[in-house]
Design a protein around this motif. Structure first.
Motif, mmCIF file in Angstrom:
data_model
loop_
_atom_site.group_PDB
_atom_site.id
_atom_site.type_symbol
_atom_site.label_atom_id
_atom_site.label_comp_id
_atom_site.label_asym_id
_atom_site.label_seq_id
_atom_site.Cartn_x
_atom_site.Cartn_y
_atom_site.Cartn_z
ATOM 1 N N CYS A 31 0.831 -1.210 0.000
ATOM 2 C CA CYS A 31 0.000 0.000 0.000
ATOM 3 C C CYS A 31 0.864 1.259 0.000
ATOM 4 O O CYS A 31 0.562 2.234 -0.690
ATOM 5 C CB CYS A 31 -0.920 -0.005 1.220
ATOM 6 S SG CYS A 31 -2.279 -1.190 1.129
ATOM 7 N N LEU A 76 2.242 1.919 -3.448
ATOM 8 C CA LEU A 76 1.240 2.470 -4.354
ATOM 9 C C LEU A 76 0.910 3.919 -4.007
ATOM 10 O O LEU A 76 0.614 4.721 -4.888
ATOM 11 C CB LEU A 76 -0.030 1.620 -4.305
ATOM 12 C CG LEU A 76 0.075 0.226 -4.941
ATOM 13 C CD1 LEU A 76 -1.255 -0.484 -4.862
ATOM 14 C CD2 LEU A 76 0.544 0.319 -6.387
ATOM 15 N N LYS A 77 0.960 4.249 -2.729
ATOM 16 C CA LYS A 77 0.716 5.636 -2.336
ATOM 17 C C LYS A 77 1.782 6.556 -2.918
ATOM 18 O O LYS A 77 1.522 7.718 -3.232
ATOM 19 C CB LYS A 77 0.718 5.759 -0.809
ATOM 20 C CG LYS A 77 -0.507 5.176 -0.141
ATOM 21 C CD LYS A 77 -0.390 5.288 1.375
ATOM 22 C CE LYS A 77 -1.554 4.617 2.062
ATOM 23 N NZ LYS A 77 -1.449 4.691 3.545
ATOM 24 N N LEU A 117 -4.746 4.275 -0.312
ATOM 25 C CA LEU A 117 -5.464 3.007 -0.303
ATOM 26 C C LEU A 117 -5.919 2.709 1.115
ATOM 27 O O LEU A 117 -5.175 2.911 2.074
ATOM 28 C CB LEU A 117 -4.557 1.871 -0.788
ATOM 29 C CG LEU A 117 -4.151 1.921 -2.251
ATOM 30 C CD1 LEU A 117 -3.146 0.802 -2.521
ATOM 31 C CD2 LEU A 117 -5.350 1.738 -3.154
ATOM 32 N N ILE A 133 -10.516 -2.569 -0.492
ATOM 33 C CA ILE A 133 -10.032 -1.768 -1.598
ATOM 34 C C ILE A 133 -10.820 -2.086 -2.849
ATOM 35 O O ILE A 133 -11.444 -3.140 -2.973
ATOM 36 C CB ILE A 133 -8.528 -1.994 -1.845
ATOM 37 C CG1 ILE A 133 -8.252 -3.467 -2.124
ATOM 38 C CG2 ILE A 133 -7.708 -1.519 -0.665
ATOM 39 C CD1 ILE A 133 -6.801 -3.759 -2.399
ATOM 40 N N ASP A 147 -7.746 -1.023 -7.545
ATOM 41 C CA ASP A 147 -6.661 -0.974 -6.566
ATOM 42 C C ASP A 147 -6.211 -2.380 -6.180
ATOM 43 O O ASP A 147 -5.038 -2.609 -5.899
ATOM 44 C CB ASP A 147 -7.104 -0.212 -5.320
ATOM 45 C CG ASP A 147 -7.238 1.284 -5.579
ATOM 46 O OD1 ASP A 147 -6.618 1.766 -6.541
ATOM 47 O OD2 ASP A 147 -7.961 1.947 -4.823
ATOM 48 N N SER A 182 -3.796 -3.602 -8.731
ATOM 49 C CA SER A 182 -2.522 -2.888 -8.604
ATOM 50 C C SER A 182 -1.742 -3.379 -7.390
ATOM 51 O O SER A 182 -0.530 -3.590 -7.458
ATOM 52 C CB SER A 182 -2.770 -1.378 -8.492
ATOM 53 O OG SER A 182 -3.399 -0.881 -9.657
#
Length: 368
Positions: free
Chosen positions: A237, A240-241, A248, A253, A257, A260
């Protein structure tokens, strides 16, 4: 009185005759000791008493600097002297005096400015203070990158002394990168407190190679495999942030997402021992993450419950059904005590059997 020799010889000509000494006028015969530093150096302050003070002056003032160091993406420029950098690092020696030497500007796009500025202070001022906690890993990386041996060992000793479950991940990450065996050995002791290490917010700072190394480490002994899984999700997470503006949620989610996040952590999922979880742990801690499809969840749950069903999905292919093996209790206690730095903590005393107790008592009576 000081004297000099005239280029002429006595009697004229160049017959090799003894040169005639020429007297210096009285108004020019002052010794250098009578000339003030200010008149020689125009008040620049570079006539400090010790070599350390003079180097410190060069660092502060940039006097006679011949190289400017820039950091693209940062509004920072540092003045330095080629010779100081070259004698401190064989890498800089090649960069500044080798065939690919730069002119007047040295661009270092990969180096953090604050850490590099600390290193400059260290090189010029012969600093013995260790770098602060906010830049110590960065300084350690740069010392390794530029082959600065004394600074490397200084940082290594500091990191060994400072590693705890809370900062484990950032120190372990750099130790894996530079392959520092002494730091890795200390990290192994701290890793005996696995639950605290994996639950630390610092876990998201691990690089991809360091996370893989950690998940395969023989000292990784969590109380539940769900802690390992949640650490991987938290790490994914955070990655991805860093790529998107939207945060997220860790509980539920969206489908986009989910895909991903799965792509981000997919290489680590086969290292998780899902079959060592209980069905309740899997339903409560794994299913809500939406990492697996419904069919994959059913396949894993059936295997956990011992029910025949489809094969495990490739992404969760670990066949281990037992929890990760812990070290012997005595050794674990000793190493975790060393890692925590508590001198008062001691391993439990060995319980004596009846025959051993009698023998021990008789020995004591003889001694007394």
């Amino acid at each position: 009185m000081m004297s000099s020799y005239s280029s002429d010889v006595k009697g004229g000509g160049r017959g090799g005759m003894t040169p005639t000494p020429t007297k210096i006028p009285k108004h020019r015969s002052r010794s250098l000791s009578s000339v003030s530093c200010g008149s020689l150096h125009h008040g620049r302050g570079c006539c400090a008493g010790s070599s350390l003070e003079r180097l410190s002056f060069l660092r502060r003032s940039g006097f006679r600097s011949d190289i400017t160091i820039t950091f693209p993406g940062h509004d920072v420029e540092l003045k330095a002297h080629r010779i100081v950098l070259a004698v401190s690092s064989p890498v800089f020696d090649v960069m500044l005096y080798g065939s690919m030497a730069v002119d007047n500007v040295l661009s270092l796009p990969e180096d953090p400015p604050a850490a590099f500025e600390w290193i400059l202070d260290y090189l010029y001022c012969d600093g013995c203070d260790v770098p602060g906690a906010h830049i110590r890993e960065q300084v350690f990386r740069l010392a390794h990158k530029y082959h600065m041996c004394s600074l490397y060992h200084l940082c290594s000793q500091q990191l060994q002394a400072d590693v705890t479950p809370l900062n484990f991940s950032s120190i372990y990450d750099v130790a894996v990168l530079v392959e520092d065996e002494e730091i890795l050995e200390k990290c192994e002791r701290v890793l005996l407190m696995t639950d605290r290490v994996l639950s630390s917010p610092d876990i998201v700072k691990l690089s991809r190679p360091a996370l893989r190394s950690l998940l395969q480490h023989h000292s990784l002994t969590p109380s539940s495999e769900t802690i390992v899984f949640q650490a991987i999700i938290n790490w994914g997470c955070q990655k991805l942030k860093g790529k998107a503006e939207d945060d997220l949620r860790k509980d539920v989610i969206s489908e986009g997402d989910r895909l991903s996040l799965r792509q981000e952590v997919e290489e680590f999922l086969p290292l998780v021992r899902f079959l060592s979880m209980t069905t309740e742990e899997f339903v409560v801690c794994v299913v809500p993450s939406n990492i697996f499809t419904s069919q994959e969840c059913i396949a894993i749950l059936k295997r956990i419950a011992g029910i025949e069903g489809p094969d495990l999905p490739e992404v969760a292919s670990c066949e281990y059904t037992r929890k990760r093996k812990s070290r012997p209790a005595k050794e674990s206690h000793r190493q975790s005590t060393e890692a925590s730095g508590d001198p008062a903590a001691k391993p439990p005393l060995k319980r004596l059997r009846g025959s051993e107790l009698k023998r021990y008592s008789s020995v004591r009576e003889k001694r007394h």
